[in-house]
Design an enzyme around this catalytic site. Structure first.
Site, PDB file in Angstrom:
ATOM      1  CB  SER A 136      -0.948  -0.036   1.200  1.00  0.00           C
ATOM      2  OG  SER A 136      -1.981   0.911   1.053  1.00  0.00           O
ATOM      3  CG  ASP A 227      -6.549  -3.221  -3.516  1.00  0.00           C
ATOM      4  OD1 ASP A 227      -7.352  -2.595  -2.796  1.00  0.00           O
ATOM      5  OD2 ASP A 227      -5.320  -3.013  -3.500  1.00  0.00           O
ATOM      6  CG  HIS A 259      -5.436  -2.566   0.174  1.00  0.00           C
ATOM      7  ND1 HIS A 259      -4.719  -2.179  -0.946  1.00  0.00           N
ATOM      8  CD2 HIS A 259      -4.918  -1.854   1.213  1.00  0.00           C
ATOM      9  CE1 HIS A 259      -3.816  -1.278  -0.603  1.00  0.00           C
ATOM     10  NE2 HIS A 259      -3.917  -1.064   0.692  1.00  0.00           N
TER      11      HIS A 259
END
Length: 283
Positions: A136, A227, A259
């Protein structure tokens, strides 16, 4: 087995001084930040184990010294770990947290590079055997680092990375995050679903994709097909750009993952592949 592994490892919490303190920084943003260094008790100062730099997402979260099965696995393969809680991480005061929005891709990158230099200067890491891993915003940092410091890393792994904010802002379930982290306080008032050309340009300039032409580091990209936070299109675009530039790159897509890529089988397969990737390029 876990007890045996932990008994052979040691860790310390390092305070990393902020580089280039200017008069514009708040007191909280000027204070040292922390990095957790994990190594083998038998590591010799003359021969350092390869180092994996571990970067959290958020960016306003934090990594702790508590047990992590994924990091314990990587440690068991013979790596030292440098877990960097760059400024903007939680637990160091509100001023430190608020110092990062508007400065992503610069302040956080500088903090990680300073932490790496810190352990190299202490003789704890071999500068030719450094890998980087993040997901991320940690993937945003990973891909920024291999672009901004192209000779620093032997290998990289990015999990659902933020690679192009200009692409992400129109496809993510948190477009307001893109504005807040790119523009800081101003982002709250200028946020719009109809992104202007000027804003798209600012997003691009803040993104790792703007440095892709400089990347040399072999990179593994792990993507969750479901995601919604950082749609896999941004990671695919970055990987295709690396391939076009002749950089060694591999993409693994997990069809049922969102995610976090945290379904048990996916978690296992992702870190198994991470271990194989690092063993190939960072021995």
């Amino acid at each position: 087995m876990v007890t045996s592994l932990l008994s052979s490892r040691q860790f310390s919490i390092m305070r990393i001084p902020v580089r280039d303190i200017s008069g514009n920084l708040t007191k909280g943003a000027s204070k040292p930040y922390e990095a957790i260094f994990v190594s083998s008790k038998s590591q010799s100062r003359n021969v350092c184990d390869p180092l994996i730099v571990v970067l959290h997402g958020g960016p306003h979260s934090v990594l702790l010294s508590s047990f992590s099965k994924s990091l314990a696995f990587l440690s068991s393969l013979g790596y030292s770990l440098l877990i960097v809680n760059y400024r903007g991480s939680l637990g160091f005061g509100e001023e430190a947290v608020q110092s990062l929005p508007g400065k992503i891709g610069s302040q956080d990158v500088s903090d990680v590079l300073a932490a790496i230099d810190h352990v190299i200067e202490k003789g704890l890491a071999d500068p030719s055997k450094i890998a980087v891993l993040g997901g991320s915003h940690g993937g945003f940092l990973t891909t920024h680092l291999i672009g901004q410091a192209p000779d620093k890393f032997a290998a990289a792994v990015a999990r659902n990375p933020v690679c192009n904010l200009a692409l992400m802002v129109g496809t993510s379930d948190i477009p307001d995050w893109c504005y807040a982290e790119t523009f800081g306080d101003e982002g709250k008032s200028i946020f719009t679903e109809a992104t202007s050309v000027e804003h798209l340009d600012a997003f691009y300039r803040k993104s790792p994709i703007s440095h892709v032409s400089k990347v040399k580091t072999p990179t593994l990209v792990l993507l969750g097909a479901k995601d919604l936070r950082v749609p896999m299109s941004t990671g695919l675009q970055y990987a295709r750009a690396l391939k076009e530039k002749g950089v060694e790159v591999k993409v693994i897509v997990f069809p049922e993952d969102t995610h976090a890529i945290d379904r048990p089988q996916s978690d296992f397969e992702s870190f198994l592949n991470i271990g194989v990737w690092f063993k190939k390029y960072c021995k």
